[in-house]
Design a protein around this motif. Structure first.
Motif, mmCIF file in Angstrom:
data_model
loop_
_atom_site.group_PDB
_atom_site.id
_atom_site.type_symbol
_atom_site.label_atom_id
_atom_site.label_comp_id
_atom_site.label_asym_id
_atom_site.label_seq_id
_atom_site.Cartn_x
_atom_site.Cartn_y
_atom_site.Cartn_z
ATOM 1 N N LEU A 187 -15.569 61.837 15.962
ATOM 2 C CA LEU A 187 -16.341 62.678 14.932
ATOM 3 C C LEU A 187 -15.311 62.675 13.594
ATOM 4 O O LEU A 187 -14.383 63.267 13.759
ATOM 5 C CB LEU A 187 -16.547 64.124 15.706
ATOM 6 N N ASP A 188 -15.865 62.124 12.452
ATOM 7 C CA ASP A 188 -15.314 62.070 11.438
ATOM 8 C C ASP A 188 -15.957 63.001 10.393
ATOM 9 O O ASP A 188 -17.058 62.649 9.942
ATOM 10 C CB ASP A 188 -15.194 60.624 11.048
ATOM 11 N N ILE A 189 -15.331 64.048 10.015
ATOM 12 C CA ILE A 189 -15.954 64.935 9.037
ATOM 13 C C ILE A 189 -15.282 64.730 7.748
ATOM 14 O O ILE A 189 -14.235 65.157 7.436
ATOM 15 C CB ILE A 189 -15.770 66.526 9.308
ATOM 16 N N ILE A 218 -8.170 49.353 2.889
ATOM 17 C CA ILE A 218 -8.614 50.142 2.028
ATOM 18 C C ILE A 218 -9.798 51.264 2.609
ATOM 19 O O ILE A 218 -10.565 50.795 2.940
ATOM 20 C CB ILE A 218 -9.321 49.645 0.823
ATOM 21 N N ASP A 219 -9.396 52.505 2.700
ATOM 22 C CA ASP A 219 -10.580 53.727 2.850
ATOM 23 C C ASP A 219 -10.849 54.215 1.559
ATOM 24 O O ASP A 219 -10.407 54.914 0.883
ATOM 25 C CB ASP A 219 -9.870 54.761 3.608
ATOM 26 N N LEU A 220 -12.210 53.821 1.049
ATOM 27 C CA LEU A 220 -12.671 54.129 -0.064
ATOM 28 C C LEU A 220 -13.734 55.251 0.020
ATOM 29 O O LEU A 220 -14.899 55.141 0.477
ATOM 30 C CB LEU A 220 -13.484 52.941 -0.866
ATOM 31 N N SER A 234 -20.744 63.333 7.584
ATOM 32 C CA SER A 234 -19.873 63.322 8.692
ATOM 33 C C SER A 234 -20.553 62.402 9.714
ATOM 34 O O SER A 234 -21.618 62.073 9.586
ATOM 35 C CB SER A 234 -19.897 64.721 9.406
ATOM 36 N N LYS A 235 -19.795 61.813 10.569
ATOM 37 C CA LYS A 235 -20.156 60.703 11.511
ATOM 38 C C LYS A 235 -19.691 60.978 12.723
ATOM 39 O O LYS A 235 -18.479 61.389 13.120
ATOM 40 C CB LYS A 235 -19.570 59.369 10.927
ATOM 41 N N VAL A 236 -20.717 60.466 13.721
ATOM 42 C CA VAL A 236 -20.236 60.649 15.126
ATOM 43 C C VAL A 236 -20.642 59.103 15.530
ATOM 44 O O VAL A 236 -21.783 58.523 15.419
ATOM 45 C CB VAL A 236 -21.184 61.417 16.222
HETATM 46 MG MG LIG Z 1 -13.825 59.218 5.090
#
Ligand SMILES: [Mg+2]
Ligand SMILES: Nc1ncnc2c1ncn2[C@@H]1O[C@H](COP(=O)(O)OP(=O)(O)OP(=O)(O)O)[C@@H](O)[C@H]1O
Length: 343
Positions: A156-158, A11-13, A163-165
């Motif tokens: 890098l997830d926007i 799951i991606d919540l 946002s996360k690095v």
């Molecule tokens: Mg996400």
């Protein structure tokens, strides 16, 4: 060991979207993480795609809520109700993850209380086992990066809320940076700009459409125009204006520089060997924000490191949760599952 009738889910919540992966089937659910609630009674009117379609069109007594904010659970009851609804959509009847094994992705560095809130929803409602997996690690696994090997992979997830690095090596997070802005904050900046420049009030959906259609992180070669409708701030009547890609793209500059700054900081704090790996292998760009026009090219030219746009930016994280289920089955020598290739 899990019995043969037990199901495995990933799951991606997310703040904007929830995705569920079922072993043996692939992605079985992809819906907006949105709930429409009656203001007077608190009763839920609609969830997911149905609630999303109501954004900007609700009657006065209905309010649209995002039960997750900044990638963590902000409203426990509404998140529980939303998950219950999504699971019933998968099973075709109203039941929880009965006798299931669940891998759920979580942001890096969340508190134990936030983690327990997530586990409570999953485990206490019927799953026989739940494992949390950090989102950047999941994204890297979902994109097929060699996370278990002694090489540095940067992600890098926007997302919608944040946002996360993160830098990954040997199956773990070496360092991570968290930016409390994502796609939703770009939408808010567009709403503010149109209000200031044109005295026009527009809704969230219009702002998101502008972002997807005419915004560009690179200065656009070709000027695009888009007609938008809103409510005049002074007269209160509907009015149509035209916005250009140049003016909208300027709004993205602040957000873009924040991201660049966090990547630079992460690179500076990187152990030298791993920094070398990142320079050579590049940075994986994922999350819905990765789809912003020209973002990959501009990041590459400003940072000077190759940027690899994920093949499935919105799905990487849940695909990684699916990979984790496969890994676990292999490690447990769940030979039946392996032989049947039943992932
Ligand atoms: Mg996400
Ligand atoms: N083509 C596109 N161009 C620009 N932005 C886009 C595009 N498609 C989707 N987005 C944006 O991506 C965001 C949603 O991305 P995603 O589903 O990765 O977020 P999330 O995982 O729900 O959020 P988070 O990871 O912060 O919890 C939304 O803000 C959406 O507007």
């Amino acid at each position: 060991m899990l019995g043969r009738f037990e199901q495995r889910f990933g799951i991606d919540l997310g703040t904007c979207n929830t995705l569920i992966y079922q072993r043996g089937k692939g992605i079985v659910l992809q819906e907006p993480s949105v709930v429409a609630v009656r203001k007077d009674t608190g009763m839920i009117e609609a969830i997911g795609a149905e609630a999303h379609a109501m954004i900007g069109r609700t009657p006065a007594h209905v309010e649209i809520m995002y039960p997750l904010q900044d990638s963590v659970i902000a409203n426990f009851d509404k998140t529980t109700a939303m998950m219950k609804y999504f699971i019933s959509k998968i099973y075709g009847r109203n039941q929880w993850f009965r006798r299931s094994h669940v891998v759920i992705t979580v942001p890096c560095g969340i508190t134990n209380v936030q983690k327990r809130a997530i586990e409570e929803i999953i485990i206490h409602k019927g799953a026989s086992k739940s494992v949390t997996l950090e989102e950047p690690l999941a994204a890297a696994m979902g994109a097929g990066l060699p996370v278990e090997e002694p090489v540095g992979s940067m992600v890098l997830d926007i997302g919608g809320g944040t946002s996360k690095v993160a830098l990954i090596s040997l199956g773990g997070i070496v360092l991570s940076k968290h930016i409390p802005f994502g796609g939703l904050s770009i939408d808010r900046d567009i709403i503010e700009y149109v209000k200031r420049a044109y005295h026009l009030i527009i809704g969230e959906r219009t702002a998101e459409e502008i972002k997807k259609k005419v915004a560009s992180a690179n200065r656009p070669n070709e000027e695009l125009k888009m007609d938008i409708r809103g409510r005049d701030l002074v007269k209160g009547l509907p009015r149509t204006i035209s916005v250009t890609s140049t003016e909208i793209s300027e709004i993205l500059d602040g957000f873009f520089m924040l991201i660049v700054d966090q990547i630079r900081q992460a690179m500076e704090q990187c152990p030298p060997e791993l920094a070398g790996d990142v320079m050579e292998r590049g940075i994986l760009l994922c999350g819905g924000g990765a789809l912003l026009t020209g973002l990959d090219q501009r990041l590459q030219s400003v940072i000077g490191v190759p940027i690899q746009l994920a093949e499935h930016p919105l799905e990487c994280v849940v695909l990684g949760a699916g990979e984790m289920l496969r890994f676990e089955a292999l490690q447990k020598k769940d030979l039946n599952a392996v032989l049947q290739n039943n992932f």
